[in-house]
Design an enzyme around this catalytic site. Structure first.
Site, PDB file in Angstrom:
ATOM      1  N   LYS A  38       5.619  -6.176 -15.762  1.00 57.64           N
ATOM      2  CA  LYS A  38       4.808  -6.308 -15.603  1.00 57.64           C
ATOM      3  C   LYS A  38       3.378  -6.483 -16.953  1.00 57.64           C
ATOM      4  O   LYS A  38       3.665  -6.043 -17.795  1.00 57.64           O
ATOM      5  CB  LYS A  38       3.895  -4.374 -14.995  1.00 57.64           C
ATOM      6  CG  LYS A  38       4.006  -3.480 -15.928  1.00 57.64           C
ATOM      7  CD  LYS A  38       4.396  -1.751 -15.790  1.00 57.64           C
ATOM      8  CE  LYS A  38       4.538  -1.333 -17.011  1.00 57.64           C
ATOM      9  NZ  LYS A  38       4.160   0.567 -16.204  1.00 57.64           N
ATOM     10  N   ARG A 136       2.397  11.434  -9.014  1.00 56.77           N
ATOM     11  CA  ARG A 136       1.448  10.152  -9.323  1.00 56.77           C
ATOM     12  C   ARG A 136       1.393   8.969  -8.030  1.00 56.77           C
ATOM     13  O   ARG A 136       0.641   8.694  -7.364  1.00 56.77           O
ATOM     14  CB  ARG A 136       1.342   9.645 -10.936  1.00 56.77           C
ATOM     15  CG  ARG A 136       0.862   8.215 -11.026  1.00 56.77           C
ATOM     16  CD  ARG A 136       1.403   8.227 -12.235  1.00 56.77           C
ATOM     17  NE  ARG A 136       2.280   6.835 -12.060  1.00 56.77           N
ATOM     18  CZ  ARG A 136       2.885   6.258 -12.836  1.00 56.77           C
ATOM     19  NH1 ARG A 136       2.412   5.765 -13.973  1.00 56.77           N
ATOM     20  NH2 ARG A 136       4.442   5.592 -13.018  1.00 56.77           N
ATOM     21  N   HIS A 165      10.194   8.755 -11.543  1.00 53.03           N
ATOM     22  CA  HIS A 165       9.569   8.810 -12.973  1.00 53.03           C
ATOM     23  C   HIS A 165       9.152  10.008 -13.520  1.00 53.03           C
ATOM     24  O   HIS A 165       8.662  10.897 -12.546  1.00 53.03           O
ATOM     25  CB  HIS A 165       8.175   8.115 -12.495  1.00 53.03           C
ATOM     26  CG  HIS A 165       8.286   6.526 -14.006  1.00 53.03           C
ATOM     27  ND1 HIS A 165       8.694   6.217 -14.378  1.00 53.03           N
ATOM     28  CD2 HIS A 165       6.863   6.752 -14.349  1.00 53.03           C
ATOM     29  CE1 HIS A 165       8.295   5.306 -15.893  1.00 53.03           C
ATOM     30  NE2 HIS A 165       6.885   5.727 -15.461  1.00 53.03           N
ATOM     31  N   ARG A 217      15.270   1.290 -16.248  1.00 53.87           N
ATOM     32  CA  ARG A 217      13.256   0.670 -15.960  1.00 53.87           C
ATOM     33  C   ARG A 217      12.889  -0.290 -17.826  1.00 53.87           C
ATOM     34  O   ARG A 217      12.268   1.081 -17.423  1.00 53.87           O
ATOM     35  CB  ARG A 217      12.390   1.123 -15.440  1.00 53.87           C
ATOM     36  CG  ARG A 217      12.906   1.591 -13.794  1.00 53.87           C
ATOM     37  CD  ARG A 217      12.376   1.805 -12.774  1.00 53.87           C
ATOM     38  NE  ARG A 217      11.927   2.773 -12.772  1.00 53.87           N
ATOM     39  CZ  ARG A 217      11.403   4.336 -12.716  1.00 53.87           C
ATOM     40  NH1 ARG A 217      13.045   4.418 -12.096  1.00 53.87           N
ATOM     41  NH2 ARG A 217      11.036   5.153 -13.325  1.00 53.87           N
ATOM     42  N   TYR A 261     -24.102  -7.561 -35.595  1.00 57.69           N
ATOM     43  CA  TYR A 261     -24.395  -7.022 -34.892  1.00 57.69           C
ATOM     44  C   TYR A 261     -24.735  -5.538 -35.326  1.00 57.69           C
ATOM     45  O   TYR A 261     -23.841  -4.429 -35.311  1.00 57.69           O
ATOM     46  CB  TYR A 261     -24.298  -7.142 -33.589  1.00 57.69           C
ATOM     47  CG  TYR A 261     -24.029  -8.198 -32.524  1.00 57.69           C
ATOM     48  CD1 TYR A 261     -25.305  -8.508 -32.743  1.00 57.69           C
ATOM     49  CD2 TYR A 261     -22.973  -8.404 -31.870  1.00 57.69           C
ATOM     50  CE1 TYR A 261     -24.805 -10.053 -32.486  1.00 57.69           C
ATOM     51  CE2 TYR A 261     -22.719  -9.763 -31.250  1.00 57.69           C
ATOM     52  CZ  TYR A 261     -24.286 -10.289 -31.086  1.00 57.69           C
ATOM     53  OH  TYR A 261     -23.889 -11.678 -29.981  1.00 57.69           O
ATOM     54  N   CYS A 308     -17.169  -7.994 -32.808  1.00 59.77           N
ATOM     55  CA  CYS A 308     -17.684  -9.108 -31.284  1.00 59.77           C
ATOM     56  C   CYS A 308     -17.141  -9.927 -30.220  1.00 59.77           C
ATOM     57  O   CYS A 308     -15.714  -9.354 -30.875  1.00 59.77           O
ATOM     58  CB  CYS A 308     -18.785 -10.030 -32.019  1.00 59.77           C
ATOM     59  SG  CYS A 308     -19.906 -10.254 -33.094  1.00 59.77           S
ATOM     60  N   MET A 309     -17.376 -10.316 -29.456  1.00 52.90           N
ATOM     61  CA  MET A 309     -16.975 -10.773 -28.332  1.00 52.90           C
ATOM     62  C   MET A 309     -15.796 -11.833 -28.961  1.00 52.90           C
ATOM     63  O   MET A 309     -14.695 -11.774 -28.393  1.00 52.90           O
ATOM     64  CB  MET A 309     -17.244 -10.941 -27.437  1.00 52.90           C
ATOM     65  CG  MET A 309     -16.762 -11.652 -26.459  1.00 52.90           C
ATOM     66  SD  MET A 309     -17.492 -12.310 -24.983  1.00 52.90           S
ATOM     67  CE  MET A 309     -18.571 -10.651 -24.276  1.00 52.90           C
ATOM     68  N   ASP A 310     -15.823 -12.029 -30.109  1.00 53.87           N
ATOM     69  CA  ASP A 310     -15.242 -13.573 -29.895  1.00 53.87           C
ATOM     70  C   ASP A 310     -15.205 -13.435 -31.964  1.00 53.87           C
ATOM     71  O   ASP A 310     -14.432 -14.417 -32.368  1.00 53.87           O
ATOM     72  CB  ASP A 310     -16.218 -14.929 -29.302  1.00 53.87           C
ATOM     73  CG  ASP A 310     -16.325 -14.768 -27.985  1.00 53.87           C
ATOM     74  OD1 ASP A 310     -15.930 -14.916 -27.546  1.00 53.87           O
ATOM     75  OD2 ASP A 310     -17.709 -14.276 -28.084  1.00 53.87           O
TER      76      ASP A 310
HETATM   77  C1  LIG Z   1       5.983   0.285 -16.902  1.00 53.91           C
HETATM   78  C2  LIG Z   1       7.049   1.110 -15.782  1.00 53.91           C
HETATM   79  C3  LIG Z   1       8.201   1.369 -16.513  1.00 53.91           C
HETATM   80  C4  LIG Z   1       8.408   1.507 -17.807  1.00 53.91           C
HETATM   81  O1  LIG Z   1       8.256   2.452 -18.931  1.00 53.91           O
HETATM   82  P1  LIG Z   1       7.808   1.919 -20.547  1.00 53.91           P
HETATM   83  O2  LIG Z   1       8.304   3.243 -20.973  1.00 53.91           O
HETATM   84  O3  LIG Z   1       7.328   0.927 -20.399  1.00 53.91           O
HETATM   85  O4  LIG Z   1       9.527   1.983 -20.910  1.00 53.91           O
HETATM   86  C5  LIG Z   1       9.126   1.741 -15.574  1.00 53.91           C
HETATM   87  N1  LIG Z   1       9.585   2.653 -14.806  1.00 53.91           N
HETATM   88  C6  LIG Z   1       7.816   2.011 -14.014  1.00 53.91           C
HETATM   89  C7  LIG Z   1       7.579   2.764 -12.567  1.00 53.91           C
HETATM   90  C8  LIG Z   1       6.435   2.233 -14.865  1.00 53.91           C
HETATM   91  O5  LIG Z   1       5.127   1.923 -14.111  1.00 53.91           O
END
Ligand SMILES: *Cc1c(COP(=O)(O)O)cnc(C)c1O
Length: 384
Positions: A38, A136, A165, A217, A261, A308-310
């Site tokens: 992600k 969540r 989770h 995950r 700035y 700054c931005m850039d």
């Molecule tokens: C982002 C996420 C992960 C990965 O977590 P890490 O701590 O980066 O390994 C696993 N499960 C869910 C539901 C997540 O949102």
């Protein structure tokens, strides 16, 4: 040598493969690795990272939203992709069209998917998420049982996964994690025919590998970073990303000259400064203004004035032999010095995750294998 935009991220695909291998070893053969890609693979570039982690032995990919899954499918990636976040009903068609595995948390979504998949004579695997204490996303344990019973009777969908989770698996005190695991296990025992159970992210892979069940995950650990300072560092992960730039201008300031700035930094003596063409629009946080440093010629050069931005300005007073176009390291190693993602995060009062995710699309990603450029992804397709 990279001859594109003089601000870029180097992504070490050998380090990435090393990390996937270490995570696989830690969790053992019976536990698969879902590579969490992600947020543009935590800023590392979703498509090249997905290809590389699959080649290194990850069996699945995880994303937060449907668009992230479509991006991977459009690049020809065939691996199973779990959408871990909330999907509104109007994206059901895209899930079926692109064969993305959703996390079901409403009957309406289940029903819509069932109808769409049945019509295309397709069976879509789905996962059900139970909330065991993070408060969540996911269903309560009671609603999970009801949802599993409901989905079982629908054509066109099959319940492949059940997951939860953890709220604090990255802390030294694992007592709440154990409670969440017990709640999950009690529920999972009531649905023994769901083949893929998963509870753990990187912190579980590193600290509680026996809780890996069918799948971990893994996100941050793939990228060679640890989820927190409290988790075990016994597994040696290699940071995958370096952020680099080049000096665009060198100039000398006199007493009283101010930089950037708001004139927040004022020279108290003769000062040699370097312009670095990287700013907060690239992901270098503005809170690093007058804080932190970059590496130039193997030395730490403090950031002067506002980012700054850039672009921003660094102090190179006393650093010998500095020239325009010399390499500047914002994250990574140069000579004997290193600025880690964690160090940069500490300067801006945040976590390593937010630093790498924040590196924007404007920054070219240069993929290295054996120290050679394997692929470069830039904002513009170069012609000629
Ligand atoms: C982002 C996420 C992960 C990965 O977590 P890490 O701590 O980066 O390994 C696993 N499960 C869910 C539901 C997540 O949102």
């Amino acid at each position: 040598m990279w001859k594109g935009r003089p601000t870029w991220a180097e992504i070490d695909l050998d380090a990435l493969a090393h990390n996937v291998g270490e995570i696989r070893k830690a969790v053992g053969q019976d536990t698969g690795v879902m590579a969490v890609v992600k947020a543009n693979a935590y800023g590392h570039g979703a498509v090249p990272i997905s290809r590389a982690v699959i080649a290194a032995g990850a069996s699945r990919l995880g994303v937060a939203c449907v668009d992230e899954g479509i991006e991977l499918r459009q690049a020809g990636i065939k691996a199973p992709i779990l959408v871990m976040g909330y999907v509104p009903i109007w994206e059901a068609g895209a899930l079926v069209q692109y064969g993305l595995v959703p996390t079901i948390t409403s009957r309406e979504l289940g029903k819509a998917l069932s109808e769409l998949a049945s019509r295309s004579k397709f069976i879509l695997p789905v996962h059900v998420k139970v909330d065991t204490g993070l408060s969540r996303f996911g269903l309560s344990p009671a609603d999970t049982i009801a949802m599993v019973a409901y989905l079982r009777n629908l054509p066109g969908v099959t319940i492949e996964g059940l997951w939860t989770h953890f709220a604090s698996a990255d802390e030294a005190d694992k007592s709440f994690t154990l409670r969440q695991f017990a709640a999950f296990s009690a529920l999972a025992n009531l649905c023994p025919d769901i083949p893929c159970r998963h509870v753990g992210a990187s912190a579980v892979a590193l600290d509680l590998p026996a809780m890996g069940l069918n799948l971990v995950r893994a996100g941050i650990s793939l990228y060679g970073l640890y989820p927190s300072s409290e988790v075990s560092h016994a597994i040696y992960l290699k940071p995958v990303l370096s952020l680099k730039s080049r000096i665009g201008r060198l100039t000398s300031l006199s007493i009283g000259d101010a930089v950037s700035y708001g004139r927040t930094w004022v020279a108290t003596g003769p000062t040699r400064v370097a312009l670095v063409p990287c700013g907060y629009a690239d992901g270098l946080r503005r809170s690093l203004s007058n804080k932190g440093a970059v590496l130039i010629a193997g030395h730490r050069a403090p950031i002067l004035g506002r980012v700054c931005m850039d672009q921003f300005v660094a102090d190179v007073t006393g650093i010998p032999n500095v020239k325009v176009d010399d390499e500047v390291v914002l994250i990574g190693r140069q000579g004997a010095e290193e600025i880690s993602v964690e160090e940069m995060a500490s300067w801006s009062d945040t976590i390593n995750y937010e630093i790498v995710c924040g590196i924007s699309a404007r920054v070219p990603r240069i993929y290295l294998r054996n120290g050679q450029i394997d692929e470069a992804v830039t904002l513009v397709k170069k012609t000629g």
